[in-house]
Design an enzyme around this catalytic site. Structure first.
Site, mmCIF file in Angstrom:
data_model
loop_
_atom_site.group_PDB
_atom_site.id
_atom_site.type_symbol
_atom_site.label_atom_id
_atom_site.label_comp_id
_atom_site.label_asym_id
_atom_site.label_seq_id
_atom_site.Cartn_x
_atom_site.Cartn_y
_atom_site.Cartn_z
ATOM 1 N N ALA A 123 0.416 -8.926 -19.237
ATOM 2 C CA ALA A 123 0.847 -8.525 -20.578
ATOM 3 C C ALA A 123 -0.275 -8.772 -21.580
ATOM 4 C CB ALA A 123 2.099 -9.299 -20.970
ATOM 5 N N ARG A 125 -0.396 -10.139 -24.305
ATOM 6 C CA ARG A 125 -0.442 -11.449 -24.962
ATOM 7 C C ARG A 125 -1.228 -12.468 -24.135
ATOM 8 N NH1 ARG A 125 4.733 -10.627 -23.140
ATOM 9 N NH2 ARG A 125 5.542 -12.090 -21.555
ATOM 10 N N TYR A 126 -1.474 -12.136 -22.855
ATOM 11 C CA TYR A 126 -2.209 -13.055 -21.991
ATOM 12 C C TYR A 126 -3.688 -12.691 -21.848
ATOM 13 C CZ TYR A 126 2.513 -14.419 -20.574
ATOM 14 O OH TYR A 126 3.813 -14.850 -20.570
ATOM 15 N N THR A 127 -4.011 -11.422 -21.922
ATOM 16 C CA THR A 127 -5.395 -11.000 -21.680
ATOM 17 C C THR A 127 -6.206 -10.996 -22.968
ATOM 18 O OG1 THR A 127 -4.822 -8.659 -21.960
ATOM 19 C CG2 THR A 127 -4.681 -9.574 -19.732
#
Length: 828
Positions: A123, A125-127
């Site tokens: 997602a 928001r993580y990368t």
């Protein structure tokens, strides 16, 4: 209230729904074509990619700064420039960061950005992400008035209409997109080759494609692989459309007693995990023989898919099947479609090269004008500084005696003929600039500016000078991003002919009642004496039995004709080879049979020669003849119509008829035989019914037929209780087609009804007899006594089982004598 409704009605404009739909769809189509699906021919970017890179540029996310969350980038893009779903924007960003999708990545991603196995990226928001050096080159000089800016979607900001793109991104990274009524598919290329071609076109405006092909060898996919055949490449570069075959790059490793195929590079846009699964499924279903195991040993070092072969498997044959049946070989369609001047157009390679060069010339001219104006403005100020330095004492006095800054500025303008800009710069000059060192720096800067202005003017005035700048910058890009070619290109497409690798040997092909088929080497069956107990020919499922078998060479073509009048064809070697006791493979996995469709006749032929024909026989006595050439082609899996059947009738058999044939003989379940001239059944088309061959009594039906070339031909009749006899064809008198026939075999309770009649002219052949319980026995035909047509025959097999089929086959000692004419057909 009523007056209000009348006024509202006056504002309604009636339009035809067809014209309204047409206009709306056209507007939608152009929006998709121009604003979404197709790249611009100059910078090679679709709007979403351009907006992502510009948003990252505005965020200051260069290749040397810390990463920022992908969600932050996506938020800026959809909030400022791209009012679409965040998923679409993030997917586009992810693709620009994938080294297996891009030849030169435009986004430097940190985190899980997906894999060649089809795994999704984490997602947003993580990368995290930032620009690469390549994307910096695409945006380079954007702040020097090199491009036009247009209002964003809500007219609150400006966004670039195009990017300067110092590198030829369209050809280097390629593009894929499906618009309305059109699609683009531009393959990636090696940047070294593209820039060499650009440099050549720059120096040779009338360059021909043949010369360009010396530089651009062809597409260069990020996943490597091998392109077979240059014809498709040349066609694509010449016309804008073409197709190329791309294969995985493999090598064969040998162990002590077997070989393994190692796949190291994939065709472009191939999902590795699905390919491994596809190979495993084909091996498990025996569609590809010789594979014992498939495993994926890929790691950070690269791709390594291991295909382990069985001991007796030939790697060349297995590879040929893998290329034909899996995505280890793909076809890449090239469509050089892009947007130019707000219109979609299919370009040739030369046109794309010239377009990029013209784009770069425009960028450099605009940048040069910008830098020239900036240099002139600075030189103008420095000229004022130099005047001030030469008259510093007087200038200081004027400033000191002036009542205000405005008065001082005007006094300087009047006294030294300065411009307003110069006088303002003098008033703002620091006192430290009055030192000797600073005076020298100002003079040096001024001199350098004069040289720069002269150089910039030279670029604007000289085409050669402009071309030199373009070439220099291209070579700088080449030096920075140069990389070895990844995709190998073979001159021509070579497909291994599987038949050349397979020995042409006789095989026993058997089929069960429920449709399980296999082939077994003829040597697996031993000859026995007449009256023997037989040998188990194959295991079957419960309530199933082997009902059909025949002998054919591995290179022969098998014709499968069904009860519904459909014909399928298949090479013998494509039928899975199995052991003598194996059950085999369901025929529905090899050909596309409809529900309740059953194979009633299987013929063997070398080719689809027009010198021969096929004779078809139905259960109700209809016969039809069609030229064999009408059944050739590639519709082996889906089949082709062979005969039109009456309602309630079905096909029970078929025969290959050659030029030596003179008569047809049809035999019935109740022992009636009819022999009539072949000329009585003329050749007709595939989609026809046929004519009446034999008129049957009640409860009677056709069980077999024979093609007779001479009255000396011998016919072998076998009953269901295992009695058989040989009879000369001349024993059956010639009749007119459509009669009831004569008694062909004396049937009693001991004999049971007739099972089959076959031609046995060669006494050196063996007779193979098959029972309902899957027992098979080989009997020498010369041991079977010749009798008259009204005799019952002799006992051929001692078993309580019912005989279901009989056939002749070559003796084991002489398999090389197998001919198409010796392979008989089987009927129910």
């Amino acid at each position: 209230m009523q007056d209000h409704l009348v006024n509202e009605t006056k504002n309604i404009v009636e339009v035809g729904i067809d014209s309204s739909i047409e206009e709306s769809y056209l507007a939608y189509s152009m929006s998709v074509i121009i604003g979404r699906a197709l790249p611009d021919a100059r910078d090679g970017l679709k709007p979403v990619h351009r907006r992502i890179l510009y948003a990252m540029h505005e965020l200051g996310l260069t290749s040397k700064v810390a990463y920022k969350k992908s969600a932050r980038i996506v938020g800026d893009v959809i909030g400022k420039y791209h009012p679409h779903g965040d998923t679409a924007v993030y997917d586009a960003l992810v693709r620009m960061a994938q080294d297996f999708s891009m030849r030169l990545e435009l986004v430097d991603g940190q985190g899980n950005f997906g894999s060649i196995d089809g795994d999704n990226a984490a997602a947003m928001r993580y990368t995290e992400a930032r620009m690469t050096k390549a994307s910096e080159e695409i945006l380079r000089d954007i702040d020097k008035d090199t491009i036009d800016f247009v209002p964003n979607y809500d007219d609150t900001l400006k966004e670039p209409d195009i990017l300067p793109s110092r590198l030829p991104n369209l050809l280097v990274n390629g593009a894929n997109g499906i618009a309305v009524g059109m699609a683009t598919s531009i393959p990636p290329h090696r940047i070294d080759e593209i820039i060499d071609a650009l440099a050549h076109v720059l120096g040779n405006p009338n360059a021909e494609l043949d010369k360009i092909l010396e530089f651009v060898k062809g597409p260069d996919f990020p996943t490597g692989g091998i392109i077979y055949g240059k014809a498709g490449i040349v066609e694509a570069y010449k016309t804008g459309r073409g197709r190329v075959k791309v294969r995985a790059k493999v090598h064969v490793e040998k162990t002590k007693n077997k070989e393994i195929i190692v796949l190291g590079e994939m065709p472009f846009q191939t999902n590795k995990a699905k390919l491994v699964e596809q190979i495993s499924d084909l091996a498990r279903e025996k569609q590809i023989e010789g594979i014992s195991e498939v495993r994926d040993e890929s790691d950070r070092e690269g791709i390594r898919v291991v295909i382990e072969l069985k001991r007796d498997a030939m790697s060349e044959i297995v590879l040929n099947h893998l290329y034909k049946l899996t995505t280890m070989e793909t076809t890449f369609s090239i469509i050089l479609l892009a947007i130019y001047n707000k219109e979609p157009k299919i370009f040739t390679l030369l046109e794309l090269l010239r377009l990029f060069l013209n784009h770069r010339k425009t960028i450099i001219i605009r940048r040069t004008i910008f830098e020239l104006e900036k240099a002139k403005a600075r030189a103008h100020i420095l000229e004022g500084y130099l005047i001030a330095l030469d008259n510093i004492d007087e200038i200081v006095r004027l400033i000191k005696t002036s009542p205000s800054p405005e008065a001082a500025k005007n006094a300087l303008i009047e006294r030294f003929s300065l411009s307003e800009i110069q006088s303002k710069a003098i008033l703002e000059m620091r006192l430290q600039r009055l030192t000797g060192l600073e005076r020298d720096k100002i003079k040096e800067e001024y001199q350098n500016l004069l040289e720069l202005i002269d150089d910039l003017n030279g670029i604007l005035k000289s085409e050669d000078r402009l071309n030199e700048v373009v070439k220099t910058e291209l070579l700088e890009v080449k030096e920075q991003f140069s990389s070895p070619r990844r995709t190998e290109i073979q001159e021509s497409y070579e497909s291994i002919d599987t038949e050349d690798l397979i020995a042409n040997e006789p095989m026993v092909v058997s089929m069960s009642y429920k449709g399980y088929v296999k082939r077994v080497d003829l040597k697996a069956y031993e000859r026995q004496n007449r009256g023997g107990k037989g040998k188990l020919s194959g295991s079957t499922y419960e309530d199933d039995f082997i009902e059909n078998f025949f002998v054919a060479n591995t290179h022969d073509i098998l014709l499968f004709i069904t009860n519904k009048g459909q014909l399928y064809h298949l090479k013998v070697y494509k039928i899975p080879e199995a052991s003598r006791i194996a059950m085999g493979k369901a025929i529905v996995n090899l050909i596309s049979l409809a529900p309740n469709e059953k194979i009633m006749a299987t013929l063997s032929t070398k080719d689809f020669s027009d010198e021969r024909s096929l004779a078809f026989f139905t259960k109700n006595g209809v016969v039809k003849r069609t030229n064999l050439s009408e059944f050739g082609g590639n519709r082996s899996y889906s089949g082709i119509r062979a005969i039109v059947l009456d309602e309630g009738d079905e096909l029970v058999g078929a025969k290959v008829v050659d030029k030596n044939a003179k008569h047809l003989l049809i035999a019935s379940y109740l022992g009636m035989f009819i022999k009539f001239p072949l000329e009585d059944v003329r050749e007709i088309g595939r989609t026809t019914r046929g004519v009446m061959g034999i008129r049957l009594n009640e409860n009677d039906f056709v069980v077999g037929a024979v093609v007779i070339s001479d009255d000396s031909n011998k016919l072998l009749s076998v009953s269901e209780n295992g009695l058989g006899k040989q009879t000369l064809a001349e024993a059956y008198r010639e009749q007119s087609r459509g009669g009831k026939g004569v008694i062909g075999m004396k049937l009693t309770q001991k004999t049971g009804n007739l099972v089959s009649v076959i031609s046995v002219d060669d006494e050196n052949l063996n007779l193979m007899i098959l029972t309902a319980s899957a027992k098979m026995i080989r009997v020498s035909i010369k041991d079977i006594r010749e009798t008259g047509r009204n005799a019952s025959g002799v006992k051929l097999i001692n078993t309580a089982d019912k005989v279901v089929y009989v056939n002749s086959c070559p003796k084991e000692e002489e398999p090389e004598n197998l001919e198409t004419s010796s392979v008989q057909n089987l009927f129910e």
